[in-house]
Motif scaffolding. Structure first.
Motif, mmCIF file in Angstrom:
data_model
loop_
_atom_site.group_PDB
_atom_site.id
_atom_site.type_symbol
_atom_site.label_atom_id
_atom_site.label_comp_id
_atom_site.label_asym_id
_atom_site.label_seq_id
_atom_site.Cartn_x
_atom_site.Cartn_y
_atom_site.Cartn_z
ATOM 1 N N GLY A 29 45.738 40.399 54.345
ATOM 2 C CA GLY A 29 44.933 41.412 54.547
ATOM 3 C C GLY A 29 44.023 41.648 53.387
ATOM 4 N N TYR A 30 44.232 40.990 52.210
ATOM 5 C CA TYR A 30 43.456 41.075 50.981
ATOM 6 C C TYR A 30 42.885 39.827 50.535
ATOM 7 C CZ TYR A 30 41.872 41.714 46.161
ATOM 8 O OH TYR A 30 41.226 41.507 44.890
ATOM 9 N N GLY A 31 43.839 38.622 50.492
ATOM 10 C CA GLY A 31 43.505 37.471 50.210
ATOM 11 C C GLY A 31 44.390 37.040 49.011
ATOM 12 N N ASN A 32 43.418 35.860 48.222
ATOM 13 C CA ASN A 32 44.023 35.219 47.018
ATOM 14 C C ASN A 32 43.641 36.151 45.733
ATOM 15 O OD1 ASN A 32 44.137 32.789 48.854
ATOM 16 N ND2 ASN A 32 45.731 32.796 47.858
ATOM 17 N N THR A 33 44.475 35.892 44.650
ATOM 18 C CA THR A 33 44.258 36.212 43.437
ATOM 19 C C THR A 33 44.566 35.017 42.734
ATOM 20 O OG1 THR A 33 44.979 38.831 43.406
ATOM 21 C CG2 THR A 33 44.820 37.553 41.309
ATOM 22 N N VAL A 34 43.469 34.635 41.922
ATOM 23 C CA VAL A 34 43.618 33.368 41.037
ATOM 24 C C VAL A 34 42.996 33.404 39.784
ATOM 25 C CG1 VAL A 34 43.010 30.798 40.954
ATOM 26 C CG2 VAL A 34 43.248 31.973 42.981
ATOM 27 N N ARG A 35 43.682 33.438 38.532
ATOM 28 C CA ARG A 35 43.484 33.511 37.302
ATOM 29 C C ARG A 35 43.783 32.324 36.364
ATOM 30 N NH1 ARG A 35 46.123 39.615 37.322
ATOM 31 N NH2 ARG A 35 44.299 40.514 38.604
ATOM 32 N N LEU A 36 42.635 32.107 35.609
ATOM 33 C CA LEU A 36 42.775 30.813 34.714
ATOM 34 C C LEU A 36 43.263 31.500 33.341
ATOM 35 C CD1 LEU A 36 42.585 27.750 34.001
ATOM 36 C CD2 LEU A 36 40.285 28.034 33.851
ATOM 37 N N TYR A 37 44.254 30.940 32.649
ATOM 38 C CA TYR A 37 44.818 31.172 31.499
ATOM 39 C C TYR A 37 44.749 30.000 30.415
ATOM 40 C CZ TYR A 37 46.271 36.063 32.466
ATOM 41 O OH TYR A 37 46.032 37.382 32.936
ATOM 42 N N GLN B 52 39.608 34.015 56.400
ATOM 43 C CA GLN B 52 40.704 34.876 56.574
ATOM 44 C C GLN B 52 39.984 36.050 55.376
ATOM 45 O OE1 GLN B 52 44.580 34.019 55.084
ATOM 46 N NE2 GLN B 52 43.800 32.557 53.868
ATOM 47 N N PRO B 53 40.545 37.118 55.539
ATOM 48 C CA PRO B 53 39.987 38.153 54.398
ATOM 49 C C PRO B 53 40.208 37.819 52.910
ATOM 50 C CG PRO B 53 41.237 39.324 55.904
ATOM 51 C CD PRO B 53 41.390 38.020 56.372
ATOM 52 N N GLN B 54 39.184 37.703 52.124
ATOM 53 C CA GLN B 54 39.314 37.289 50.693
ATOM 54 C C GLN B 54 38.573 38.378 49.910
ATOM 55 O OE1 GLN B 54 41.126 35.029 49.137
ATOM 56 N NE2 GLN B 54 41.745 33.663 50.643
ATOM 57 N N PRO B 55 38.875 38.682 48.492
ATOM 58 C CA PRO B 55 37.887 39.423 47.817
ATOM 59 C C PRO B 55 36.705 38.458 47.470
ATOM 60 C CG PRO B 55 39.995 38.488 46.593
ATOM 61 C CD PRO B 55 40.029 38.279 47.929
ATOM 62 N N ASN B 56 36.712 37.626 47.451
ATOM 63 C CA ASN B 56 35.655 36.619 47.201
ATOM 64 C C ASN B 56 35.610 35.555 48.038
ATOM 65 O OD1 ASN B 56 33.606 34.592 46.302
ATOM 66 N ND2 ASN B 56 34.112 35.284 44.125
ATOM 67 N N PRO B 57 34.710 35.271 49.017
ATOM 68 C CA PRO B 57 34.923 34.078 49.954
ATOM 69 C C PRO B 57 34.933 32.712 49.336
ATOM 70 C CG PRO B 57 32.647 34.936 49.928
ATOM 71 C CD PRO B 57 33.418 35.989 49.156
ATOM 72 N N LEU B 58 34.711 32.715 47.858
ATOM 73 C CA LEU B 58 34.792 31.226 47.468
ATOM 74 C C LEU B 58 36.524 30.815 47.133
ATOM 75 C CD1 LEU B 58 33.398 29.081 45.653
ATOM 76 C CD2 LEU B 58 33.958 30.331 43.835
ATOM 77 N N LEU B 59 37.135 31.855 47.244
ATOM 78 C CA LEU B 59 38.765 31.763 46.890
ATOM 79 C C LEU B 59 39.483 31.460 48.012
ATOM 80 C CD1 LEU B 59 39.370 34.984 44.771
ATOM 81 C CD2 LEU B 59 39.039 32.773 43.863
ATOM 82 N N ASP B 60 40.576 30.493 47.632
ATOM 83 C CA ASP B 60 41.715 30.207 48.688
ATOM 84 C C ASP B 60 42.924 30.096 47.973
ATOM 85 O OD1 ASP B 60 42.949 28.580 51.152
ATOM 86 O OD2 ASP B 60 41.102 29.310 51.862
ATOM 87 N N ASN B 61 43.649 29.204 48.573
ATOM 88 C CA ASN B 61 45.108 29.098 47.737
ATOM 89 C C ASN B 61 44.771 27.784 46.849
ATOM 90 O OD1 ASN B 61 48.053 29.126 47.495
ATOM 91 N ND2 ASN B 61 48.104 27.454 49.207
ATOM 92 N N ILE B 62 44.478 28.049 45.553
ATOM 93 C CA ILE B 62 44.253 27.084 44.604
ATOM 94 C C ILE B 62 45.465 26.721 43.991
ATOM 95 C CG2 ILE B 62 42.845 26.426 42.647
ATOM 96 C CD1 ILE B 62 40.589 28.338 43.379
ATOM 97 N N GLU B 63 45.566 25.400 43.962
ATOM 98 C CA GLU B 63 47.028 24.864 43.335
ATOM 99 C C GLU B 63 46.934 23.749 42.497
ATOM 100 O OE1 GLU B 63 50.162 24.014 45.741
ATOM 101 O OE2 GLU B 63 50.313 25.913 46.977
#
Length: 347
Positions: free
Chosen positions: A240-248, A293-304
């Motif tokens: 219902g929210y989508g992905n969170t992806v952070r680069l460290y 599907q719902p994403q906080p930014n439509p650019l995001l998906d399941n980045i692996e």
């Protein structure tokens, strides 16, 4: 293939593809101006050209890892055991090899390294395992894995939360695998990074480190930088929210060797790997991307997947890929980033 040439062709392809991503067709062109995600990270472009395609009867998706091959092509690994070669200019598949374990069973393959002799090091999160394969998919070796890292009941790891990242540190003598989740008994959010040292054509288990993820996130990839630090992708998903992806950016220097420490709780005297946030990718411009599907930014998906494709003018060029899980609501998307690293501590 010089890295600078490689990064130019990959960047040009993705930057040009940004304008045609909805159609799924990359176009020739020159790199677009960078778009800021943070003070350290720009996004150069993205491409959906591989999404829901097939190559020689094999679905091109479920992509979980990337690596630069010796000739400059991009090796892309599916977690359904298909290893694709992508043309460095068009990013379209030019070959595919199917991988399996010693019994011929498909792997849940998550991490990929192309070694200096062209062999492929592949991690699977099933057992977990790391195997060496020839270019044509023949098993050459299987690395020993410390017993606690095995999936329960053999060890203390949780199924599908083991070796998600794999990278070879500069010099080629040390291999590192990042666990996605915590071992039983360790504080949730503290995961183990396991290393092996090269001994001839083989690798032997070596130093281990503890790394703390952000709340609710797991490690989806670890990639070495030219100066020996690590780029670490942390990723999570909320329905219902989508992905969170952070680069460290992570630095192993001064971190405690945790091989002999049964449980990691953040206790005094145990120094975890230091990390610095480079970018939360929700803050990148969407560049016209669309989400299914719902994403906080439509650019995001399941980045692996993630690999460094080159360096120039004090910047790293980084290629990411999302795993669509062969799901109609997700997308196979390639992203091109430009990353400026802060100086190592003490410099």
């Amino acid at each position: 293939m010089r890295l600078r040439i490689l990064l130019a062709t990959v960047t040009a392809t993705l930057a040009a593809a940004t304008s045609t991503a909805a159609a799924g067709t990359p176009a020739a062109g020159t790199p677009a101006a960078p778009h800021t995600c943070s003070s350290a990270v720009d996004i150069r472009g993205f491409s959906d050209a591989l999404d829901k395609t097939t190559y020689e009867g094999t679905f091109v998706g479920n992509l979980s890892a990337l690596s630069v091959d010796r000739d400059g092509a991009i090796a892309a690994l599916s977690d359904r055991s298909s290893l694709f070669t992508l043309d460095r200019r068009s990013l379209k598949p030019t070959s595919v090899v199917n991988l399996a374990d010693e019994k011929g069973v498909a792997l849940d393959s998550e991490g990929l390294v192309v070694d200096r002799d062209g062999t492929r090091l592949v991690s699977s999160e099933t057992e977990p395992s790391v195997r060496r394969y020839s270019r044509d998919g023949k098993i050459l070796d299987r690395l020993a894995v410390p017993a606690p890292l095995a999936v329960a009941p053999a060890g203390r790891a949780t199924s599908n939360l083991t070796f998600e990242g794999l990278t070879l540190l500069p010099g080629g003598h040390t291999l590192l695998a990042g666990m996605e989740g915590s071992l039983s008994g360790d504080t949730p959010g503290i995961v183990r990074f396991q290393t092996w040292t090269r001994q001839g054509k083989h690798f032997a288990p070596a130093t281990q480190y503890g790394y703390r993820t952000d709340t609710g996130l797991g490690v989806s990839e670890t990639t070495a930088t030219p100066d020996g630090r690590l780029l670490v992708l942390e990723r999570g998903f909320t329905a219902g929210y989508g992905n969170t992806v952070r680069l460290y950016l992570a630095d192993l220097k001064d971190a405690t060797d945790t091989r002999g420490i049964d449980t990691l709780t953040g206790q005094d005297g145990v120094r975890l790997v230091r990390k610095t946030l480079l970018a939360d990718l929700v803050n990148c411009p969407s560049l016209g991307a669309q989400a299914r599907q719902p994403q906080p930014n439509p650019l995001l998906d399941n980045i692996e997947g993630m690999t460094v494709t080159g360096a120039a003018h004090g910047r790293l060029y980084v290629l990411l890929v999302s795993d669509d899980n062969q799901n109609a609501a997700q997308v196979t998307r390639l992203y091109s980033l430009r990353v400026r690293l802060p100086r190592p501590a003490g410099h």
